[in-house]
Design a protein around this motif. Structure first.
Motif, mmCIF file in Angstrom:
data_model
loop_
_atom_site.group_PDB
_atom_site.id
_atom_site.type_symbol
_atom_site.label_atom_id
_atom_site.label_comp_id
_atom_site.label_asym_id
_atom_site.label_seq_id
_atom_site.Cartn_x
_atom_site.Cartn_y
_atom_site.Cartn_z
ATOM 1 N N VAL A 104 -2.073 7.644 7.722
ATOM 2 C CA VAL A 104 -0.738 7.124 7.395
ATOM 3 C C VAL A 104 -0.443 7.267 5.904
ATOM 4 C CG1 VAL A 104 0.693 5.050 7.308
ATOM 5 C CG2 VAL A 104 -0.661 5.544 9.344
ATOM 6 N N MET A 105 -1.371 6.884 5.051
ATOM 7 C CA MET A 105 -1.131 6.970 3.606
ATOM 8 C C MET A 105 -1.052 8.424 3.134
ATOM 9 S SD MET A 105 -0.580 4.018 2.480
ATOM 10 C CE MET A 105 -0.137 3.091 3.933
ATOM 11 N N SER A 106 -1.813 9.298 3.776
ATOM 12 C CA SER A 106 -1.700 10.721 3.444
ATOM 13 C C SER A 106 -0.316 11.237 3.818
ATOM 14 C CB SER A 106 -2.783 11.520 4.195
ATOM 15 O OG SER A 106 -4.068 11.151 3.781
ATOM 16 N N GLY A 107 0.202 10.751 4.942
ATOM 17 C CA GLY A 107 1.557 11.131 5.343
ATOM 18 C C GLY A 107 2.592 10.687 4.334
ATOM 19 N N TYR A 108 2.447 9.457 3.837
ATOM 20 C CA TYR A 108 3.371 8.970 2.809
ATOM 21 C C TYR A 108 3.294 9.844 1.551
ATOM 22 C CZ TYR A 108 4.947 4.538 4.879
ATOM 23 O OH TYR A 108 5.558 3.594 5.662
ATOM 24 N N SER A 109 2.090 10.231 1.163
ATOM 25 C CA SER A 109 1.936 11.024 -0.053
ATOM 26 C C SER A 109 2.519 12.424 0.122
ATOM 27 C CB SER A 109 0.457 11.111 -0.439
ATOM 28 O OG SER A 109 -0.282 11.808 0.546
ATOM 29 N N VAL A 110 2.338 13.020 1.302
ATOM 30 C CA VAL A 110 2.890 14.362 1.554
ATOM 31 C C VAL A 110 4.416 14.322 1.520
ATOM 32 C CG1 VAL A 110 3.154 16.172 3.289
ATOM 33 C CG2 VAL A 110 0.897 15.200 2.835
ATOM 34 N N ALA B 175 -9.375 3.886 -12.751
ATOM 35 C CA ALA B 175 -8.321 2.883 -12.940
ATOM 36 C C ALA B 175 -7.337 2.913 -11.776
ATOM 37 C CB ALA B 175 -7.593 3.134 -14.260
ATOM 38 N N LEU B 176 -6.971 4.099 -11.302
ATOM 39 C CA LEU B 176 -6.062 4.206 -10.169
ATOM 40 C C LEU B 176 -6.692 3.617 -8.908
ATOM 41 C CD1 LEU B 176 -4.629 7.817 -10.640
ATOM 42 C CD2 LEU B 176 -3.394 5.665 -10.921
ATOM 43 N N ALA B 177 -7.971 3.910 -8.693
ATOM 44 C CA ALA B 177 -8.663 3.397 -7.516
ATOM 45 C C ALA B 177 -8.777 1.878 -7.571
ATOM 46 C CB ALA B 177 -10.041 4.029 -7.398
ATOM 47 N N LEU B 178 -9.041 1.349 -8.756
ATOM 48 C CA LEU B 178 -9.167 -0.106 -8.903
ATOM 49 C C LEU B 178 -7.834 -0.795 -8.638
ATOM 50 C CD1 LEU B 178 -10.803 -2.583 -9.668
ATOM 51 C CD2 LEU B 178 -10.254 -2.128 -12.079
ATOM 52 N N GLU B 179 -6.759 -0.230 -9.173
ATOM 53 C CA GLU B 179 -5.438 -0.805 -8.935
ATOM 54 C C GLU B 179 -5.110 -0.794 -7.442
ATOM 55 O OE1 GLU B 179 -1.183 -0.250 -11.034
ATOM 56 O OE2 GLU B 179 -1.863 1.509 -9.914
ATOM 57 N N ALA B 180 -5.390 0.313 -6.773
ATOM 58 C CA ALA B 180 -5.121 0.412 -5.336
ATOM 59 C C ALA B 180 -5.962 -0.588 -4.561
ATOM 60 C CB ALA B 180 -5.403 1.834 -4.852
ATOM 61 N N THR C 9 -6.169 6.874 -5.258
ATOM 62 C CA THR C 9 -5.404 5.797 -4.622
ATOM 63 C C THR C 9 -5.904 5.552 -3.211
ATOM 64 O OG1 THR C 9 -3.445 6.398 -5.937
ATOM 65 C CG2 THR C 9 -3.092 5.008 -4.013
ATOM 66 N N LEU C 10 -6.128 6.624 -2.470
ATOM 67 C CA LEU C 10 -6.675 6.490 -1.118
ATOM 68 C C LEU C 10 -8.054 5.840 -1.138
ATOM 69 C CD1 LEU C 10 -5.761 9.828 0.720
ATOM 70 C CD2 LEU C 10 -5.156 7.508 1.437
ATOM 71 N N ALA C 11 -8.885 6.246 -2.093
ATOM 72 C CA ALA C 11 -10.245 5.701 -2.164
ATOM 73 C C ALA C 11 -10.216 4.196 -2.374
ATOM 74 C CB ALA C 11 -11.016 6.385 -3.294
ATOM 75 N N GLY C 12 -9.341 3.742 -3.269
ATOM 76 C CA GLY C 12 -9.238 2.303 -3.515
ATOM 77 C C GLY C 12 -8.736 1.552 -2.301
ATOM 78 N N GLN C 13 -7.738 2.096 -1.621
ATOM 79 C CA GLN C 13 -7.193 1.435 -0.439
ATOM 80 C C GLN C 13 -8.209 1.383 0.695
ATOM 81 O OE1 GLN C 13 -3.631 3.707 0.309
ATOM 82 N NE2 GLN C 13 -2.392 2.484 -1.099
ATOM 83 N N LEU C 14 -8.917 2.484 0.911
ATOM 84 C CA LEU C 14 -9.912 2.522 1.986
ATOM 85 C C LEU C 14 -11.063 1.557 1.711
ATOM 86 C CD1 LEU C 14 -10.016 6.384 2.557
ATOM 87 C CD2 LEU C 14 -9.189 4.685 4.195
ATOM 88 N N ASN D 249 0.832 -1.212 0.000
ATOM 89 C CA ASN D 249 0.000 0.000 0.000
ATOM 90 C C ASN D 249 0.863 1.257 0.000
ATOM 91 O OD1 ASN D 249 -2.488 -1.217 -0.080
ATOM 92 N ND2 ASN D 249 -2.806 -1.182 2.118
ATOM 93 N N ALA D 250 1.859 1.273 0.885
ATOM 94 C CA ALA D 250 2.734 2.443 0.985
ATOM 95 C C ALA D 250 3.519 2.641 -0.311
ATOM 96 C CB ALA D 250 3.688 2.289 2.166
ATOM 97 N N MET D 251 4.044 1.547 -0.861
ATOM 98 C CA MET D 251 4.831 1.666 -2.089
ATOM 99 C C MET D 251 3.974 2.161 -3.251
ATOM 100 S SD MET D 251 7.851 1.194 -1.279
ATOM 101 C CE MET D 251 8.317 1.557 -2.964
ATOM 102 N N LEU D 252 2.719 1.708 -3.308
ATOM 103 C CA LEU D 252 1.836 2.182 -4.382
ATOM 104 C C LEU D 252 1.552 3.666 -4.228
ATOM 105 C CD1 LEU D 252 0.067 1.389 -6.836
ATOM 106 C CD2 LEU D 252 -1.829 1.180 -5.220
ATOM 107 N N MET D 253 1.316 4.106 -2.999
ATOM 108 C CA MET D 253 1.065 5.527 -2.767
ATOM 109 C C MET D 253 2.282 6.357 -3.158
ATOM 110 S SD MET D 253 -0.889 7.976 -1.898
ATOM 111 C CE MET D 253 -2.306 7.176 -1.124
ATOM 112 N N ILE D 254 3.460 5.899 -2.777
ATOM 113 C CA ILE D 254 4.692 6.611 -3.128
ATOM 114 C C ILE D 254 4.883 6.638 -4.641
ATOM 115 C CG2 ILE D 254 7.209 6.519 -2.979
ATOM 116 C CD1 ILE D 254 6.833 5.376 -0.133
#
Length: 203
Positions: A162-168, A111-116, A42-47, A23-28
């Protein structure tokens, strides 16, 4: 010692989510390659995937997989294969101009949400955490429907923060390094890490 099950669950969820994983690597990777416009889908798909996994565990998915080793093995193979595909695709990336890369890779937010969602949903580590943690925090003497909203809110909020932190952090670094060969190196490094996760899953 913490005696409140919800606090213990929140800490466990934070520890599991902060640990670098697919998850973290995909967000990065998405943030570095496509910029801030990729963060929300990406967040929407993960959540969504995390929510569905938690509900599935409560409904008995973990017990079903324990009773059917073949099914559990198939899930690991599918998850590992998909991570390997993502990693190989990143390793094969070309040094194209950012505009062309965005046009080719972004596709659509869907597509991004589906991949996530696929990467998160097929991650056996997330499933293992939820299968181990949820039974500990749920009180068998009370209706599950009354307890589940608070538990899901804690888990979803933890993932979001956490994922928002990785993206920032990625945006801060990318603003300095996403030029020329640095951009391609960062993307291929992410692909190599995805392959490592895939190897660990398949092993």
């Amino acid at each position: 010692m913490l005696t409140n099950p919800l606090i213990s669950f929140a800490l466990a969820s934070a520890a599991c989510t902060i640990s670098p994983g697919p998850n973290a690597m995909l967000m990065i990777r998405n943030t570095a390659a496509l910029g801030a416009r990729s963060i929300l889908p990406t967040l929407a798909g993960q959540l969504a995937a995390r929510l569905l996994l938690a509900l599935a565990v409560v409904l008995g998915l973990s017990a079903l997989l324990l009773a059917n080793p073949t099914m559990a093995g198939a899930l690991k193979i599918v998850g590992g294969a998909y991570l390997a595909y993502i990693g190989l695709r990143a390793l094969a990336a070309s040094d194209a101009p950012p505009a062309r890369i965005a046009e080719r890779e972004t596709g659509s937010r869907r597509a991004l949400a589906l991949e996530a969602a696929l990467i998160s949903g097929l991650n056996p580590n997330t499933l293992a955490f939820l299968a181990a943690a949820l039974p500990q925090v749920l009180n068998a003497g009370q209706p599950i429907a009354n307890q589940l909203p608070a538990i899901l809110l804690i888990d979803e909020t933890t993932l979001l923060v956490v994922m928002s932190g990785y993206s920032v952090l990625t945006c801060m670094v990318a603003s300095r390094l996403m030029h020329g060969k640095w951009r391609l190196k960062l993307k291929r490094t992410g692909g190599a890490v995805m392959l490592l996760f895939a190897a660990g899953t398949l092993a």
